[in-house]
Write an enzyme that holds these catalytic residues in place. Structure first.
Site, short mmCIF file in Angstrom:
data_model
loop_
_atom_site.label_atom_id
_atom_site.label_comp_id
_atom_site.label_asym_id
_atom_site.label_seq_id
_atom_site.Cartn_x
_atom_site.Cartn_y
_atom_site.Cartn_z
N TYR A 179 37.17 38.41 48.39
CA TYR A 179 38.35 38.67 49.21
C TYR A 179 38.30 40.11 49.74
O TYR A 179 37.29 40.79 49.61
CB TYR A 179 39.62 38.35 48.43
CG TYR A 179 39.73 36.87 48.10
CD1 TYR A 179 39.81 35.93 49.12
CD2 TYR A 179 39.72 36.42 46.79
CE1 TYR A 179 39.88 34.56 48.85
CE2 TYR A 179 39.79 35.06 46.50
CZ TYR A 179 39.87 34.14 47.53
OH TYR A 179 39.92 32.80 47.26
N ARG A 226 41.18 43.07 38.80
CA ARG A 226 40.18 42.01 38.58
C ARG A 226 38.94 42.31 39.40
O ARG A 226 39.03 42.60 40.59
CB ARG A 226 40.75 40.64 38.96
CG ARG A 226 39.78 39.50 38.63
CD ARG A 226 40.35 38.14 38.96
NE ARG A 226 40.35 37.27 37.78
CZ ARG A 226 40.05 35.97 37.80
NH1 ARG A 226 39.71 35.39 38.94
NH2 ARG A 226 40.09 35.25 36.71
N ARG A 317 41.30 27.15 33.85
CA ARG A 317 41.57 25.71 33.88
C ARG A 317 42.15 25.16 32.59
O ARG A 317 42.99 24.24 32.62
CB ARG A 317 40.31 24.95 34.28
CG ARG A 317 39.94 25.21 35.74
CD ARG A 317 38.75 24.41 36.21
NE ARG A 317 38.47 24.69 37.61
CZ ARG A 317 37.55 24.06 38.32
NH1 ARG A 317 36.79 23.12 37.75
NH2 ARG A 317 37.36 24.37 39.59
#
Length: 363
Positions: A179, A226, A317
Site C-alpha cells: 500500500y 505494521r 484468519r
C-alpha cells in the site's frame, strides 16, 4: 517463563494477554464508509484478545481501495467507531485502529470525481481490487507531486486525532502489503527522483514523516506500525536490499518510542519462507514490543513468546471463525472452520455467527 497468556504493557497500553487480533478487511461498512451495527457485534465478540487491531480504515477518501471499507476521516465515521470501541471496552478489551492509505491499489470508481489513484509512481500495479461486481484490475495511478505529500501526512495526523475522539486506545499505521507507504519504501515500485525517491534515506522519508505526525498528535505510547519486509502482496516486488531498508527505517523510528511494531514474516497469508530476511536483526533495532504475524499456530505462538523471539503474536484468519480464540488457544481446544466465501462482503453469515466453546456445549 513468559507465556502467550501473560499480561503485558506495551507503551501506554496494558493488555490482558499477548494474543492479538490482526487487522482483517471484511468489506461490510455501511454507506458512507461507516462501521455497521454488525461491526459493533463482531468486535465485541472478540474482545478477549489482548489487543484488537481493527480492519484497515482509510485516512481520506483518496485512501480507499476497496468497496465497503470503513474510514476514519469524518464525524459520522468517528461516531460509528465510537460504538465499536464502547462495546469492546465494556467487555474489558483493548482496541486500536489501523490507519490506511492504499495508494495505487484502487480503482477510479472509488476515487473522488473518478480521479486516478495516487502513488509514489505512475506505474499500474498488476493486481486486483474488490468492487460490486467482484475482483477487477486496479486503475493506473498518478505519482504524487512533491508539494502534495505534506497533505497526505496531515491526513494521517488528523486520522490519529479522530481515532482518539472515537475512543480507540491507539492506532497502528499500515506500512505493509504494497500500500502507499510500502510503495514509497520499495525501490521496486518507487521510481521517483525527488526527495522521496532514490536512496534509502529518501524512500523512508514518507514513513518517518507520517510516524512523526501521528506520534506528535497522540504520543508514541499509543502508536504502532505494521511492516512486511518481503511480502509480494499487491504487486510489491522485492526491494533490492530489504534488510538495509527496514533496518534503517526502524533505527530512524527509535526516538519516537513506539508502543509496538507488527511484522508480517514472509508472504502475507502465504509462505513464511518466501524470501530470506533476518527478522531477529530487525528486532534488535527496536526497543518497543515486537509483534509477529503470518501463519502462527498454537505451538509456534507459544514457543515464540516463551523463547523471547516475540512479545506478542497476531492472528488473522483464526479470529474470523473463533471469537473466543484466546480461550481455545489456552485450552488447546478445536477451532471452528472459516468459510472463505464470506471473507469479503456480505452480512452476518461468516461474520458474527460463529459459536464459542460455551455455545457449542449447550447446542
Amino acid at each position: 517463563m513468559t507465556t502467550l497468556f501473560d499480561p503485558i504493557r506495551i507503551g501506554d497500553l496494558d493488555l490482558a494477554n499477548r494474543v492479538v487480533m490482526a487487522p482483517l478487511t471484511r468489506n461490510r461498512a455501511a454507506p458512507g464508509e461507516v462501521p455497521s451495527d454488525l461491526a459493533v457485534e463482531y468486535y465485541r465478540q472478540r474482545a478477549s484478545a489482548g489487543l484488537i487491531i481493527t480492519e484497515a480504515s482509510q485516512v481520506s477518501p483518496e485512501g480507499q481501495g476497496y468497496i465497503d471499507t470503513p474510514g476514519i476521516y469524518n464525524a459520522r465515521q468517528v461516531a460509528g467507531w465510537r460504538r465499536v470501541t464502547d462495546a469492546v471496552h465494556a467487555e474489558g478489551g483493548c482496541i486500536v485502529v489501523q490507519l490506511w492509505h492504499v495508494g495505487r491499489i484502487s480503482h477510479v470508481s472509488l476515487q473522488p470525481n473518478g480521479q486516478p489513484p495516487v502513488s509514489s509512481t505512475a506505474r499500474r500495479a498488476e493486481t486486483k481490487t474488490f468492487l460490486r461486481d467482484g475482483f477487477v484490475p486496479v486503475s493506473t495511478p498518478r505519482a504524487l507531486r512533491t508539494d502534495e505529500i505534506p497533505a497526505v501526512v496531515a491526513q494521517y495526523r488528523d486520522a490519529s486525532r479522530h481515532a482518539m475522539d472515537a475512543g480507540f486506545d491507539g492506532v497502528e499505521v499500515h506500512g505493509a502489503n504494497g500500500y502507499l507507504i510500502d510503495q514509497f519504501l520499495r525501490d521496486s515500485i518507487n521510481d521517483r527522483t525527488d526527495a522521496y525517491g532514490g536512496a534509502i534515506g529518501n524512500r523512508t522519508r514518507l514513513l518517518l514523516e507520517v510516524m512523526q505526525a501521528v506520534v506528535g498528535e497522540i504520543g508514541g505510547g499509543r502508536t504502532g506500525l505494521r511492516l512486511s519486509p518481503v511480502t509480494p502482496s499487491n504487486d510489491a516486488g522485492q526491494d533490492s536490499d530489504p534488510q538495509a531498508l527496514l533496518e534503517h527505517a526502524v533505527a530512524e523510528l527509535a526516538p519516537l518510542r513506539l508502543a509496538f511494531i507488527e511484522v508480517v514474516e514472509g508472504q502475507t497469508a502465504g509462505a513464511r519462507d518466501y524470501a530470506p530476511f533476518d527478522y531477529a536483526a530487525l528486532r534488535r533495532r527496536f526497543d518497543g514490543a515486537w509483534m509477529v504475524n503470518n501463519g502462527y499456530q498454537r505451538p509456534m505462538a507459544l514457543a515464540a513468546v516463551a523463547s523471547g523471539v516475540a512479545d506478542l503474536v497476531s492472528f488473522g484468519r483464526p479470529f474470523i471463525s473463533n471469537p473466543d480464540l484466546v480461550r481455545r488457544l489456552r485450552e488447546d481446544a478445536p477451532l471452528n472452520t472459516a468459510d472463505p466465501s464470506t471473507f469479503y462482503g456480505g452480512g452476518a453469515r461468516g461474520y458474527v455467527d460463529f459459536p464459542t466453546l460455551d455455545q457449542r456445549a449447550t447446542a
